[in-house]
Design an enzyme around this catalytic site. Structure first.
Site, mmCIF file in Angstrom:
data_model
loop_
_atom_site.group_PDB
_atom_site.id
_atom_site.type_symbol
_atom_site.label_atom_id
_atom_site.label_comp_id
_atom_site.label_asym_id
_atom_site.label_seq_id
_atom_site.Cartn_x
_atom_site.Cartn_y
_atom_site.Cartn_z
ATOM 1 C CD GLU A 1 -19.942 -19.250 19.762
ATOM 2 O OE1 GLU A 1 -20.532 -18.771 18.684
ATOM 3 O OE2 GLU A 1 -19.390 -18.213 20.645
ATOM 4 C CB THR B 1 -13.663 -16.052 17.571
ATOM 5 O OG1 THR B 1 -14.669 -14.858 17.826
ATOM 6 C CG2 THR B 1 -13.270 -16.333 19.101
HETATM 7 N N1 HSE Z 1 -14.049 -15.795 25.031
HETATM 8 C C1 HSE Z 1 -13.847 -15.942 23.361
HETATM 9 C C2 HSE Z 1 -12.324 -14.921 23.297
HETATM 10 C C3 HSE Z 1 -14.718 -14.901 22.785
HETATM 11 O O1 HSE Z 1 -12.162 -13.962 23.660
HETATM 12 O O2 HSE Z 1 -11.685 -15.471 22.220
HETATM 13 C C4 HSE Z 1 -16.288 -15.421 22.498
HETATM 14 O O3 HSE Z 1 -16.695 -16.826 22.936
#
Ligand code: HSE
Length: 308
Positions: free
Chosen positions: A133, A183
């Site tokens: 990830e 992301t």
């Molecule tokens: N929490 C992360 C974000 C996405 O919103 O950047 C998923 O891991």
């Protein structure tokens, strides 16, 4: 040792409005499927097929989120010269905010654990899935990985994962419009600072959400499923965000926000009648706009990654 194994790894909703980077839940569908087979004629891990992704995902095992964790797992266990062929069947769009990279990362380490009968617990596999990830998001946060692997709604604290209780009858609507948001990029636009007022409101919402889940208090859930920090900074990346959120609110959703870093928008309902009504109105508008989109309806998944 079995010759071939297939596993399912579900899509997930990270953040869940007020739990940026620490909260996430899994949904029943969609989810990726990963197949692993022993290959006696090879001495390495190979990706032999990738289906279902319009985007060209890498076949190099040190670049694909499904295999990075496996390489680290095999290295830690000093397992060398073993031939494993992997097929990755993507069932959700990449860069959609539905935890696509987490699903591949969890499915990858889980399937190899099963294939080689390594006997690791799911919680031990999470560490390796996180390695996969990492290349997608640029950070080590388990808000997709923990629910994808373990199912349910999971709160991550440090390297520990806590399953929160789920009141009965929650339904999730996911609206994906075809815009890719990576992301890494969606994290770069976030401000480093928040105001004291935002801190207080977000903490109150998170506390309210957790108490609401423990007490099955739907009105507290509705009052708490709010994000006063991240949503405002990212919503301009998502077409029709305000429109979709207003429709879900008009149809009595318990909450609606961005799924992970988007562009998928999720809404939680306590019945399917309201959810279907919201879905119909959203669908009508997106068809009118000639958008490429997909709407998923699901319940919250309890199992996480499983053998098929
Ligand atoms: N929490 C992360 C974000 C996405 O919103 O950047 C998923 O891991």
């Amino acid at each position: 040792m079995r010759n071939g194994i297939k596993v399912f790894a579900p899509a997930t909703v990270a953040n869940v409005a007020c739990g940026f980077d620490i909260l996430g839940f899994a949904i029943d569908s969609p989810g990726d499927e990963i197949v692993a087979k022993r290959n006696p004629n090879s001495k390495e891990l190979r990706i032999t097929d990738i289906t279902g992704s319009k985007l060209k995902l890498p076949y190099e095992t040190d670049k694909n989120t499904a295999t990075i964790g496996i390489l680290n797992l095999l290295k830690d266990l000093k397992i060398n010269n073993i031939g494993i062929d992997l097929e990755i069947h993507k069932k959700m769009p990449f860069g959609s905010g539905m935890g696509s990279s987490a699903a591949s990362a969890c499915g990858g380490v889980f399937v190899v654990n099963e294939l080689l009968k390594l006997g690791l617990e799911k919680k031990e596999l999470i560490k390796y899935a996180l390695d996969g990830e990492f290349i997608a998001s640029g950070g080590y946060h388990a808000d997709n990985i923990a629910p994808c692997m373990l199912g349910g709604i999971q709160l991550s604290k440090d390297a520990n994962y806590y399953r929160l209780p789920l009141p009965k009858g929650l339904h999730v609507l996911m609206v994906y419009q075809q815009v890719e948001i990576l992301t890494k990029a969606a994290r770069k636009i976030l401000s480093d600072t928040i105001t004291l007022q935002q801190h207080i409101e977000q903490n109150t919402n998170l506390a309210g959400l957790i108490i609401g889940l423990y007490n099955a208090d739907y009105s507290l859930l509705k009052n708490s499923l709010k994000d006063v920090i991240i949503e405002e900074q990212r919503k301009h990346l998502i077409p029709n965000f305000d429109f979709i959120k207003n429709i879900t609110s008009f149809n009595n959703a318990l909450g609606c926000s961005i799924s992970g870093s988007g562009p998928t928008i999720f809404a939680i309902f306590d019945n399917t009648i309201n959810m279907d009504a919201a879905k119909e109105s959203i669908e009508k508008e997106l068809v009118k706009q000639k958008r490429r989109f997909k709407i998923y309806e699901s319940q919250i998944n309890q199992e996480g990654t499983i053998l098929l």
